[in-house]
Design an enzyme around this catalytic site. Structure first.
Site, PDB file in Angstrom:
ATOM      1  N   CYS A  61       0.805  -1.207   0.000  1.00 27.15           N
ATOM      2  CA  CYS A  61       0.000   0.000   0.000  1.00 27.15           C
ATOM      3  C   CYS A  61       0.846   1.268   0.000  1.00 27.15           C
ATOM      4  O   CYS A  61       0.522   2.230  -0.698  1.00 27.15           O
ATOM      5  CB  CYS A  61      -0.983  -0.012   1.152  1.00 27.15           C
ATOM      6  SG  CYS A  61      -0.202  -0.094   2.767  1.00 27.15           S
ATOM      7  N   HIS A  93      -2.471   0.817   7.018  1.00 31.54           N
ATOM      8  CA  HIS A  93      -2.724   1.059   5.607  1.00 31.54           C
ATOM      9  C   HIS A  93      -2.303   2.486   5.265  1.00 31.54           C
ATOM     10  O   HIS A  93      -2.243   3.352   6.142  1.00 31.54           O
ATOM     11  CB  HIS A  93      -4.225   0.853   5.332  1.00 31.54           C
ATOM     12  CG  HIS A  93      -4.572   0.860   3.875  1.00 31.54           C
ATOM     13  ND1 HIS A  93      -4.026  -0.019   2.979  1.00 31.54           N
ATOM     14  CD2 HIS A  93      -5.443   1.632   3.173  1.00 31.54           C
ATOM     15  CE1 HIS A  93      -4.519   0.204   1.788  1.00 31.54           C
ATOM     16  NE2 HIS A  93      -5.385   1.225   1.869  1.00 31.54           N
ATOM     17  N   ASP A 137      -8.049   5.790  -2.682  1.00 27.81           N
ATOM     18  CA  ASP A 137      -7.179   4.702  -2.228  1.00 27.81           C
ATOM     19  C   ASP A 137      -6.650   3.973  -3.450  1.00 27.81           C
ATOM     20  O   ASP A 137      -7.365   3.188  -4.078  1.00 27.81           O
ATOM     21  CB  ASP A 137      -7.966   3.744  -1.333  1.00 27.81           C
ATOM     22  CG  ASP A 137      -7.025   2.766  -0.648  1.00 27.81           C
ATOM     23  OD1 ASP A 137      -5.850   2.690  -1.073  1.00 27.81           O
ATOM     24  OD2 ASP A 137      -7.459   2.094   0.296  1.00 27.81           O
TER      25      ASP A 137
END
Lengths: 655, 317
Positions: free
Chosen positions: A401, A445, A461
């Site tokens: 991520c 994250h 995202d």
């Protein structure tokens, strides 16, 4: 009657003290712990071999030496670790000069204090059990030297346990109602030796990948009412705005003007239980509108506490998922800054989108990522080259991520859209039994925010474009190499999962209601009882009522235990008869048998001999043979009995 | 003034705890107060509480309350260590004035848990230590009282103390047991011998004639008039009638024969003589104004004589 302490009492004292010290010793450096333990053991061996105590000068030298070592280790004798180490060494040294009951009394009190200080080490359920066991051991050994005899009484440990059980109502009452203060009385020199776990304050390639392997809990959340969809649970942590070509860092200065945010629409209220992290970040959902005391909202909309979380802490937060912010230009300009050079391919890619409107540029970049066959991996190849973003986007196409978030912000800034990286946690595991969400370190994250002039900050995202499953189904379903994850994060046997969830639910309730019971929770409980403030009339009324109820309950229990044996009908008749005799001047002696009382009365009242003897006989028959006819006879006889008072009184005096 | 207060206090105690042969310690008769150690223990609990407040440790709060709760439980335990304990007065052995009388008191435990570490004392006297009274059992404590004068000594107010189990609280109670101890007069330290040459020293030798005590075998030298002729006729053996005169003498200890002494001095001397005569195996009688005890010896006789001396001129309480 002598004041010296019996040997066995001393052994139990040493054992109980070691119980109080053991968890403290485990936090000390091993050499110091061993040194401190050696002293009580030496003392016990001196008693065992019948030797006298070491000379006074030696004891003082030992004490000074031990304290010097503690000071050398901790650089202080007060505060948390230094103070505890000093307390522990003092107890050990004091044992060396313990020979009288007075010394033992002092040591026992120090032992209770050390047991109370155990919660500085940990506030787990097991530590509470250990501390309670220590208190029972200390109380048990007190009894041995109250007896002044040198032997063990096995029932005394049970008596101490019983005392603990008897203490329970008082403990519960005080725990619930004793006024809780919300801040410390004074601040002690804090020691920053705890290494922080969880999110780091710099985002570099690999910093989140490491966390993905950590299955320890970061926090637990329970929502009042319905929980939002798991795919929208973005727990906001630090915001990374400065990029140096490799690492992303936070900017701590405000650009002079604070942003203004307007919350619109429905709100979510939830309570979080944060594990100690040694950081002050409180991971709230966007956008917090109400938050606890001793914390604040930064200009990056991050909720932070005034002090790092050294202890588990409970927070009640209200957030508004729908919000709109206006940001000063200075901040937006900083969110367009890129290093002067590097990553030419990425810059060239972004330049292609510059003609589009801002929102379309964001969509184009997401589209490009989705189409690019990127993979989401726990062990992406290292990117040591000078252009790591180019390498990721055009060569390896494999990342986690933080890689994608960093690259996406780079692309956006290059395309002229203000953007920044946000760190935090995503989602969580729902515990159905406990109705709460467990968020682990592995849920850490990184995502991004882009600024669109008409809509404000928008969450994007990029991981969702690369691995859509991550958002909805969690880590194990989304990464390419899930086998590297710890067991609890992979798909495990359903029964094992259930068992683990039950245990975690228990721990959660414990943390929530016992550890997290603070001024706020207390107020909630009191409000539910209709009390709006401590020391109000309602509070005092409730408190007095509870204390009275306790006392009454105890009194009734005592009375029930001391109640006289039940009286049956025959017994009642007999007592009427005895009362009649008493009025006639013949008092029944304690323990006198019915027949002998009747004989004695008959001798004094010869006129009633027949009636008296018949009454005694029918009473015995009614009472012990349970003969109903005898009972009837007894009744009528006693009713008919008329005794002349004066005569009997005179003769009764002889007795 | 102080003495006056003490007397008032004792009277108040007697009214509150009326005398009885058996006293059961009831809830309204037991008093409990914290000790110095208890106060320090409370201070420790408060210290833990302060630490809890300062470090915001919920479990340390809990532990401080556990300490407070334990203190409260200890108070109840000390109280229950005395509750429903039965005190039975047993018969006290007579003593001589100036000696220490011991009142035996049986402590009976009808309850379940054993009673431990009891300190029992009579008013103003040293305490006796009772280590344990097991369940459904009794332990006898002998409670000393220093005696001064003769006569009946009523049992002073009994006080029973305990700090068991924790030492943080002291529970105590009072009991007035209906018991008394006979105190004989103090024997004179160096009395003139009761068998002195002077017949006017208060003792008179009494000739025994029909004090037939038994028979023994004839030895040469026995007087003929002592031979039991009737038995000789039947058994054909020479036996000799043995009477007391030959084993010891019989004396009359007479109050009236000691006119030169005061009352207590006379009683002391008579006491000393009775002890000496008993030790020598002599028989003795005692004459006091208004009463006379016939000749005899043995523990019962000795007790009767000493009791008469102890209670001489005293009203029976």
């Amino acid at each position: 009657m002598s004041d010296t302490l019996p040997g066995r009492a001393l052994y139990t004292l040493i054992a109980a003290l070691l119980m109080a010290l053991l968890p403290h010793l485990l936090t000390l450096p091993p050499w110091l712990a061993l040194l401190i333990v050696a002293v009580p053991l030496w003392r016990a061996s001196l008693v065992y071999r019948g030797k006298t105590l070491p000379p006074r000068w030696l004891r003082y030298v030992l004490m000074l030496a031990l304290l010097a070592l503690v000071f050398w280790q901790f650089r202080t004798l007060i505060g948390r670790s230094g103070g505890v180490a000093m307390l522990v060494s003092l107890i050990a040294i004091k044992l060396l000069e313990t020979h009288s009951r007075r010394d033992a009394a002092v040591l026992t009190l120090l032992g209770y204090f050390a047991a109370g200080a155990l919660f500085l080490v940990s506030q787990s359920f097991w530590m509470l059990l250990w501390a309670l066991a220590t208190a029972v051991a200390l109380t048990t050994q007190l009894m041995a030297w109250q007896r002044r005899t040198d032997h063990y009484e096995p029932d005394e440990a049970w008596r101490a346990l019983r005392m603990l059980a008897e203490a329970a109502p008082v403990v519960i009452l005080l725990f619930l109602l004793f006024p809780r203060l919300s801040g410390p009385l004074w601040s002690m020199p804090e020691d920053r030796n705890g290494a922080s776990s969880g999110l780091s304050d710099v985002m570099s390639p690999g910093s989140f990948t490491n966390l993905a392997l950590d299955d320890s809990p970061a926090f637990r959340v329970s929502f009042d009412g319905k929980a939002p969809p798991v795919s929208t649970m973005y727990w906001r942590g630090p915001v990374f705005e400065r990029f140096d070509g490799r690492n992303w860092q936070q900017l701590h200065d405000d650009a002079g003007v604070r942003p203004t945010a307007i919350a619109v629409g429905p709100t979510l209220s939830y309570s979080m239980l944060m594990e100690p992290s040694e950081r002050s970040w409180l991971l709230a959902l966007d956008l917090p509108v109400r938050w606890p005391a001793h914390s604040r909202l930064t200009s990056r909309f991050q909720l932070v506490a005034d002090a790092p979380l050294a202890q588990r802490r409970r927070l009640d937060i209200v957030s508004s998922p729908f919000w709109h912010a206006s940001e000063p230009d200075g901040v937006l300009r900083r969110n367009l800054v890129l290093p002067a050079s590097g990553n030419p391919q990425a810059r060239a890619l972004a330049r292609q989108w510059q003609q589009l409107p801002a929102a379309a540029r964001v969509d184009a970049a997401q589209q490009w990522l989705r189409a690019g066959k990127f993979s989401y991996s726990l062990s992406p190849p290292l990117l040591p080259g000078p252009d790591p973003i180019d390498d990721l986007l055009f060569t390896t196409r494999e990342g986690f991520c933080e890689h994608y978030a960093g690259a996406f912000v780079f692309l956006m800034r290059a395309a002229g859209v203000p953007a920044r990286v946000v760190g935090g946690y995503l989602g969580g595991e729902r515990n159905a039994g406990g109705d709460y969400w467990l968020v682990r370190q592995a849920d850490a994250h990184a995502w991004t925010e882009v600024w669109l002039a008409e809509r404000g900050w928008q969450r994007v995202d990029p991981t969702a474009a690369v691995a859509p499953n991550r958002i909805n189904q969690g880590l194990a379903q989304s990464v390419t190499n899930a086998a590297r994850l710890p067991g609890v994060l992979r798909n495990e046997a359903p029964w094992l999962r259930e068992l683990r969830q039950h245990w975690d639910a228990t721990v959660f309730q414990w943390n929530r209601w016992v550890i997290g019971y603070d001024a706020q929770r207390q107020m909630q409980l009191l409000n539910r009882l209709g009390i709006d403030a401590l020391a109000s009339a309602a509070f005092i009324g409730w408190f007095a009522a509870l204390v009275l109820a306790l006392l009454l309950g105890y009194g009734l229990a005592q009375r029930w235990r001391n109640r006289p044996p039940p009286r049956d009908a025959a017994m009642r008749c007999w007592l009427r008869f005895v009362a009649k005799l008493e009025r006639a001047g013949i008092a029944a002696q304690p323990g006198e048998a019915p027949s002998s009382l009747a004989h004695r009365a008959a001798a004094l009242l010869p006129a009633h001999r027949e009636a008296l003897e018949a009454i005694a006989a029918s009473y015995l028959a009614a009472r012990y043979r349970e003969d109903p006819a005898a009972l009837a006879e007894l009744r009528t006889r006693v009713k008919q009995l008329q005794l002349t008072v004066g005569r009997a009184k005179q003769s009764g005096k002889e007795q | 003034m102080r003495r006056w207060f003490q007397r008032r206090w004792q009277n108040a105690l007697t009214r509150r705890h009326p005398p009885a042969p058996v006293v059961t310690l009831r809830h309204n008769r037991i008093y409990v107060l914290p000790t110095m150690f208890g106060a320090l223990y409370a201070a420790t609990a408060v210290l833990v509480l302060i630490g809890a407040i300062n470090y915001q440790l919920s479990l340390a709060y809990l532990f401080a309350f556990v300490l407070i709760g334990l203190g409260h439980a200890a108070l109840l335990q000390s109280y229950r260590n005395l509750l429903k304990l039965e005190l039975h007065a047993l018969v006290a052995e007579p003593v001589f004035a100036g000696d220490t009388a011991h009142f035996p008191v049986a402590l009976a435990n009808t309850g379940k848990p054993p009673r431990r570490a009891l300190s029992v004392s009579l008013h103003g006297q040293p305490a006796s230590w009772v280590e344990s009274v097991p369940r459904d059992d009794a332990t006898i404590a002998r409670l000393p009282v220093a005696t001064t004068g003769r006569g009946w000594l009523g049992m002073p107010t009994l006080r029973i103390d305990t700090t068991y189990p924790s030492g943080w609280c002291k529970a105590w109670s009072y009991a007035n047991l209906d018991a008394r101890c006979l105190v004989y007069p103090r024997p004179e330290d160096d009395p003139p011998p009761y068998h002195g040459q002077h017949g006017d020293q208060g003792q008179r030798r009494v000739h025994g004639d029909d004090d037939f005590a038994g028979l023994r075998n004839y030895v040469p030298g026995d007087m003929p008039r002592q031979i039991a002729w009737k038995q000789f006729a039947r058994l054909d053996t020479l036996l000799v009638r043995q009477d007391e005169r030959h084993e010891g003498h019989a004396w009359l200890f007479d109050w009236h024969a000691l006119p030169e002494l005061g009352t207590e001095a006379r009683l002391s001397r008579l006491t000393a003589w009775i002890i000496a005569a008993e030790a020598n195996g002599d028989r003795y009688a005692l004459a006091l104004p208004g009463s006379t005890l016939p000749r005899g010896n043995g523990p019962a006789h000795r007790h009767a004589c000493l009791q008469a001396l102890a209670l001489f001129d005293r009203m029976t309480p």
